[in-house]
Design a protein around this motif. Structure first.
Motif, PDB file in Angstrom:
ATOM      1  N   LEU B 330     -34.839  12.508 -18.298  1.00 47.93           N
ATOM      2  CA  LEU B 330     -36.263  12.854 -18.329  1.00 47.93           C
ATOM      3  C   LEU B 330     -37.051  11.581 -18.567  1.00 47.93           C
ATOM      4  N   PRO B 331     -37.742  11.060 -17.531  1.00 44.51           N
ATOM      5  CA  PRO B 331     -38.490   9.801 -17.711  1.00 44.51           C
ATOM      6  C   PRO B 331     -39.592   9.957 -18.753  1.00 44.51           C
ATOM      7  N   LEU B 332     -40.065   8.834 -19.272  1.00 46.57           N
ATOM      8  CA  LEU B 332     -41.182   8.817 -20.228  1.00 46.57           C
ATOM      9  C   LEU B 332     -42.343   9.621 -19.657  1.00 46.57           C
ATOM     10  N   GLY B 333     -42.964  10.389 -20.506  1.00 41.89           N
ATOM     11  CA  GLY B 333     -44.128  11.145 -20.080  1.00 41.89           C
ATOM     12  C   GLY B 333     -43.801  12.545 -19.596  1.00 41.89           C
ATOM     13  N   THR B 334     -42.501  12.905 -19.528  1.00 41.70           N
ATOM     14  CA  THR B 334     -42.148  14.280 -19.167  1.00 41.70           C
ATOM     15  C   THR B 334     -42.711  15.213 -20.250  1.00 41.70           C
ATOM     16  N   PRO B 335     -43.540  16.187 -19.866  1.00 42.52           N
ATOM     17  CA  PRO B 335     -44.105  17.065 -20.887  1.00 42.52           C
ATOM     18  C   PRO B 335     -43.014  17.849 -21.633  1.00 42.52           C
ATOM     19  N   GLN B 336     -43.215  17.994 -22.954  1.00 38.99           N
ATOM     20  CA  GLN B 336     -42.244  18.715 -23.784  1.00 38.99           C
ATOM     21  C   GLN B 336     -41.966  20.126 -23.248  1.00 38.99           C
ATOM     22  N   ARG B 337     -43.004  20.789 -22.769  1.00 36.20           N
ATOM     23  CA  ARG B 337     -42.807  22.166 -22.289  1.00 36.20           C
ATOM     24  C   ARG B 337     -41.851  22.195 -21.093  1.00 36.20           C
ATOM     25  N   GLU B 338     -42.012  21.217 -20.201  1.00 35.40           N
ATOM     26  CA  GLU B 338     -41.128  21.186 -19.032  1.00 35.40           C
ATOM     27  C   GLU B 338     -39.702  20.837 -19.453  1.00 35.40           C
ATOM     28  N   ALA B 339     -39.573  19.932 -20.411  1.00 33.60           N
ATOM     29  CA  ALA B 339     -38.244  19.552 -20.910  1.00 33.60           C
ATOM     30  C   ALA B 339     -37.538  20.768 -21.520  1.00 33.60           C
ATOM     31  N   ARG B 340     -38.284  21.518 -22.321  1.00 39.00           N
ATOM     32  CA  ARG B 340     -37.694  22.719 -22.944  1.00 39.00           C
ATOM     33  C   ARG B 340     -37.285  23.733 -21.883  1.00 39.00           C
ATOM     34  N   GLN B 341     -38.126  23.889 -20.867  1.00 38.24           N
ATOM     35  CA  GLN B 341     -37.809  24.868 -19.834  1.00 38.24           C
ATOM     36  C   GLN B 341     -36.539  24.474 -19.078  1.00 38.24           C
ATOM     37  N   LEU B 342     -36.373  23.182 -18.807  1.00 37.59           N
ATOM     38  CA  LEU B 342     -35.149  22.720 -18.141  1.00 37.59           C
ATOM     39  C   LEU B 342     -33.916  23.082 -18.969  1.00 37.59           C
ATOM     40  N   ARG B 343     -34.016  22.879 -20.280  1.00 33.39           N
ATOM     41  CA  ARG B 343     -32.871  23.207 -21.151  1.00 33.39           C
ATOM     42  C   ARG B 343     -32.634  24.709 -21.194  1.00 33.39           C
ATOM     43  N   ARG B 371     -27.676   4.095 -16.947  1.00 34.10           N
ATOM     44  CA  ARG B 371     -27.154   3.511 -18.187  1.00 34.10           C
ATOM     45  C   ARG B 371     -26.831   4.610 -19.209  1.00 34.10           C
ATOM     46  N   MET B 372     -27.615   5.671 -19.211  1.00 35.19           N
ATOM     47  CA  MET B 372     -27.409   6.754 -20.171  1.00 35.19           C
ATOM     48  C   MET B 372     -26.436   7.817 -19.650  1.00 35.19           C
ATOM     49  N   GLY B 373     -25.768   7.538 -18.553  1.00 35.44           N
ATOM     50  CA  GLY B 373     -24.711   8.439 -18.074  1.00 35.44           C
ATOM     51  C   GLY B 373     -25.215   9.698 -17.392  1.00 35.44           C
ATOM     52  N   CYS B 374     -26.435   9.665 -16.861  1.00 30.07           N
ATOM     53  CA  CYS B 374     -26.988  10.851 -16.190  1.00 30.07           C
ATOM     54  C   CYS B 374     -26.604  10.866 -14.710  1.00 30.07           C
ATOM     55  N   ASP B 375     -26.561  12.078 -14.137  1.00 25.47           N
ATOM     56  CA  ASP B 375     -26.294  12.247 -12.715  1.00 25.47           C
ATOM     57  C   ASP B 375     -27.549  12.664 -11.969  1.00 25.47           C
ATOM     58  N   PHE B 376     -28.551  13.123 -12.739  1.00 22.98           N
ATOM     59  CA  PHE B 376     -29.786  13.619 -12.133  1.00 22.98           C
ATOM     60  C   PHE B 376     -30.979  12.995 -12.857  1.00 22.98           C
ATOM     61  N   ILE B 377     -32.116  13.053 -12.210  1.00 21.18           N
ATOM     62  CA  ILE B 377     -33.351  12.574 -12.826  1.00 21.18           C
ATOM     63  C   ILE B 377     -34.449  13.579 -12.504  1.00 21.18           C
ATOM     64  N   TYR B 378     -35.352  13.779 -13.450  1.00 25.96           N
ATOM     65  CA  TYR B 378     -36.438  14.743 -13.283  1.00 25.96           C
ATOM     66  C   TYR B 378     -37.676  13.990 -12.825  1.00 25.96           C
ATOM     67  N   LEU B 379     -38.040  14.184 -11.554  1.00 28.38           N
ATOM     68  CA  LEU B 379     -39.169  13.440 -10.966  1.00 28.38           C
ATOM     69  C   LEU B 379     -40.062  14.409 -10.211  1.00 28.38           C
ATOM     70  N   GLY B 380     -41.363  14.326 -10.472  1.00 30.03           N
ATOM     71  CA  GLY B 380     -42.311  15.179  -9.748  1.00 30.03           C
ATOM     72  C   GLY B 380     -41.995  16.654  -9.908  1.00 30.03           C
ATOM     73  N   GLY B 381     -41.561  17.030 -11.093  1.00 30.63           N
ATOM     74  CA  GLY B 381     -41.276  18.454 -11.353  1.00 30.63           C
ATOM     75  C   GLY B 381     -39.992  18.948 -10.727  1.00 30.63           C
ATOM     76  N   GLN B 382     -39.134  18.028 -10.251  1.00 34.87           N
ATOM     77  CA  GLN B 382     -37.879  18.413  -9.594  1.00 34.87           C
ATOM     78  C   GLN B 382     -36.694  17.691 -10.223  1.00 34.87           C
ATOM     79  N   VAL B 383     -35.567  18.390 -10.301  1.00 30.43           N
ATOM     80  CA  VAL B 383     -34.316  17.749 -10.703  1.00 30.43           C
ATOM     81  C   VAL B 383     -33.685  17.156  -9.447  1.00 30.43           C
TER      82      VAL B 383
END
Lengths: 388, 388
Positions: B330-343, B371-383
Motif C-alpha cells: 500500500l503506497p504512501l497516502g493509501t486511505p485507511q478505509r481502503e486499506a481496511r477494506q482490502l484486509r 524490497r518488502m516481499g510483496c507480489d502486488f501493489i495497490y494503485l489507483g484503487g486496484q490491486v
C-alpha cells in the motif's frame, strides 16, 4: 477441605479454563492473530523459558522481580520463565531476523507467567496477543500500531472500545528540564499517580503549574487537543507533546470507530516505554484490555520500535459468550463413514459408545442424546431435532 | 562467539519459531483441534504450572524427573512446570468436571517443557494436541481414540500415516503369570526392547517361547492377526491379547485409510498406559508423530480412560510447507478505509510508512514493494501484480 477441593486447588492466580471458555479463547485469539497477519505482521513463537540474561536484556528492571527462575541442568545456567513476550520478540528481531527488511512487523500470542498478580489483574498466568513494529521511529509508526489494535478489536466486535493516548516519559522530561530532583520529584510522581491536583499545587515550583495544566487538559481528544496545543513546555518536552498531538490527530483522521482520550501524564503500568504510548479500554471491563507504545527493541541501544499487547482474559470479559454448539447424537451402529461425513459437513457429533450407557432402542437413544447435551440425533440417515 | 550469536543463544532443546513456520504451526494446530471438536471433544486449557503434588499425582514416576520445579513465593509451596498435559486433564475430569456426564470427551493443545530431551526428540519444549476419552473401558472406546487420531491427521492431509497397535502391559502380565522375577525379568525386558530374538531364546523358561512367538507375530495386521489368534496365553494375558485383536479388527473395519501394524510386546515410550496403546507414524518422519492408549485418569484409582497426543513438531516435518502468502503493498497516502477494506476482503497488506524508506513516485513504490516481499501493489484503487 475435602479431598476433591484439595485436588482441585491451584496456586493463586492460576486456573483451569473449562469447555466453552477454552474454545472461545482460542477462537478469539486466532481471529486477532488473523487480523494482525492481514496487516502484514508475521507470526513468531518464542520459547517458554530462556537464559535469564537474554530474557531480561532490554527488559524493564521491574520485570526481573516478576520472573520465575529455573536452573538448567544441561548448561548449569539460570533460565527465566517468560513474564512478557515483547523482549523476546525484540531479541528475535536483533538476532535471527537482523537481516530481514525494515520496517519489521511481527506478531505473537502466548501465555506469560508472573511471580505476583496485581490488584486489577490477580492472574499470574495470562494469554497475550501482540504485535511489534520495529525499525521506524515516526509518528506514522505510532499511529499504525494504535490503529492495528483497534482494527483487531473491531474484527472480534469488542463493543465500545476507547483509547487513552499517554506520554509516560513526559513527567521525567519536565523534571529534568526544571531541575526537579530527589524527594521533590518523588512527591510529584506520587501526586501525579493519584491525580491529586491539590497535592500538586501544594508543592512549590514552576513544574507544578505545567503538570497541573497537563492534568487538567486530559480528557476526550476533541477538548484536550486545543488545550494541549496552547501549553508552552520547555524544549524536548515540547517536541514530545507535539508528537503526541500529531499521533492523536492521525488516529482521529483514520475514521476508526473508537473513543479517543488523551492523558499525557499517565505513567502507571508503563515499564519500558520511551515515547507515545496508549491504553485500551472496553465498556463494562474493569481495567485495561491492552496497552502499547514506543520502546527500544533489544534494550536501550536497540532499534526504534513500537508495539502493543492485548490481554485475552480482559477481552473475553468484554465480549458476549460465543454461540453454543449444536451437537448431533450418533446412535450405536452408526457407520464410521457416515459419522465422518457428518463431521466433514460441519456437524459436531457425539457418538454412542459400547460400554457406556448403552441405548438399544430409539427411545433409549433419545434419552441418551439428551443426557449427553445433544440437540439433534442421527436416525435413518437424517439429522433430526431431538424435540421432534 | 560473536555478540550476535551470544544473544541468539537459547538453552539446548529450545527454539524460536520464525515467520512462516509459526503461522503454519498455529494453522495446523487449530485444524487438528477443530477435527477433535467436531468429534465431540471439548477443549480445555490447563495452567503452565501447578502444585507439584497435583501435577504429578497419577503421573508416571518417570515424569517427576522430567519436570522443572519452581518455588511459589505466595504459598511457599513447590510448583512444577507441566511436562505432560494428560495428568492435568485427568485432574480437571476428577475435580471441576466430576459431575459432567460420562463418557467425558476433552481435548487440549499446548506446550510442555521437559528437563531433558531424548535421542529421537531432542526438543525440551514441544507443542502437543491431544484428546482424552474418560469414563469408559470398552474396546469401542479404545477404537474411537485411534480413529479420532487418524481422522484428525487425515484432515490436515498427513501422507502415509501408519498405526502400530501395542500392548505395553502384556510382557509384565506374562512375567507375573510365569513367575518370572528379578534379574531374569530385567534381562527379558532388555532383550524385548532390543527386539533380540537370539537373546530371548538364550534365556531359559516357558515365557521365552511365548515372547518369541509374540515378537515373530508382530507386523502388518493382515498377517499378524491370524498368528496372534493361534497363540495360547495364560488367563489374564489372553484376555488382554484378545482385546488388542478386537480393537485391531474394529480399526480395520472402519475403512480409514492408514496402514495398521500390530506389535504386542513394544514397551518403549509408554509410561502410564494400562492397556491397548498405539503409536502413530508418517512416511519420511523419523520417530513417532503421536501416541496414545488406555490409562487411569487421575492416578491408579482413577476412572477408566484412553487418550492420545499428537506431536506438532513431528507432524509439521511430515507435511509440505503451507501456501506462501501474497502481499499487497500500500503506497504512501493509501486511505485507511481502503486499506481496511482490502484486509476485510482477505488481502494481506504491507503499508508504506513515513519515516521508513519512503517512495514518493510510483516507480519508487514498486521498488519498495519488492524490497518488502510483496507480489502486488495497490494503485489507483486496484490491486495490481508487481511484475506488470
Amino acid at each position: 477441605m475435602t479431598e476433591l477441593a484439595r485436588k482441585a486447588l491451584l496456586p493463586a492466580g492460576l486456573q483451569d479454563v473449562l469447555p466453552g471458555t477454552a474454545a472461545r479463547e482460542a477462537e478469539i485469539r486466532e481471529k486477532l492473530m488473523a487480523s494482525l497477519a492481514h496487516a502484514g505482521y508475521d507470526r513468531v513463537k518464542t520459547p517458554l523459558v530462556e537464559f535469564e540474561e537474554s530474557l531480561l536484556e532490554g527488559a524493564a528492571p521491574e520485570l526481573s522481580t516478576q520472573t520465575f527462575r529455573l536452573m538448567d541442568p544441561e548448561s548449569r545456567r539460570m533460565m527465566g520463565v517468560r513474564s512478557d513476550m515483547t523482549p523476546q520478540v525484540g531479541r528475535i528481531a536483533a538476532t535471527r531476523l537482523v537481516d530481514a527488511p525494515r520496517p519489521l512487523r511481527l506478531s505473537y500470542s502466548g501465555d506469560v507467567l508472573r511471580i505476583k498478580g496485581s490488584h486489577l489483574r490477580p492472574e499470574r498466568q495470562f494469554a497475550q496477543v501482540g504485535a511489534e513494529l520495529i525499525g521506524v521511529s515516526s509518528a506514522a509508526a505510532d499511529t499504525e500500531i494504535v490503529l492495528l489494535a483497534l482494527e483487531a478489536l473491531d474484527r472480534i466486535n469488542v463493543p465500545f472500545v476507547s483509547v487513552d493516548l499517554n506520554l509516560p516519559t513526559l513527567p521525567v522530561r519536565l523534571f529534568d528540564a526544571f531541575g526537579v530532583k530527589g524527594d521533590e520529584r518523588e512527591a510529584l510522581i506520587e501526586a501525579l499517580e493519584r491525580r491529586d491536583v491539590a497535592a500538586l499545587k501544594g508543592i512549590d515550583g514552576k513544574v507544578t503549574d505545567v503538570l497541573v495544566a497537563l492534568l487538567e487538559a486530559a480528557g476526550p481528544a476533541k477538548t484536550a487537543l486545543p488545550k494541549l496545543k496552547k501549553l508552552e513546555l520547555p524544549l524536548g518536552a515540547s517536541d514530545e507533546l507535539y508528537r503526541l498531538i500529531d499521533v492523536a490527530e492521525r488516529v482521529l483522521a483514520s475514521g476508526l470507530d473508537a473513543a479517543l482520550t488523551i492523558d499525557p501524564v499517565e505513567m502507571a503500568g508503563f515499564r519500558y516505554q520511551t515515547g507515545v504510548s496508549f491504553t485500551l479500554f472496553a465498556k463494562n471491563v474493569r481495567g485495561e484490555i491492552g496497552r502499547g507504545g514506543r520502546y527500544r527493541a533489544g534494550g536501550t541501544a536497540g532499534e526504534a520500535a513500537t508495539g502493543m499487547s492485548l490481554y485475552m482474559d480482559s477481552i473475553l470479559r468484554g465480549l458476549p459468550d460465543g454461540d453454543a454448539i449444536s451437537r448431533v447424537y450418533l446412535p450405536l451402529g452408526t457407520p464410521q463413514r457416515e459419522a465422518r461425513q457428518l463431521r466433514l459437513d460441519g456437524h459436531y457429533t457425539v457418538a454412542a459408545l459400547e460400554g457406556a450407557a448403552e441405548a438399544k432402542t430409539e427411545d433409549g437413544a433419545r434419552i441418551e442424546a439428551r443426557r449427553m447435551g445433544c440437540d439433534f440425533i442421527y436416525l435413518g440417515g437424517q439429522v433430526m431435532p431431538l424435540s421432534a
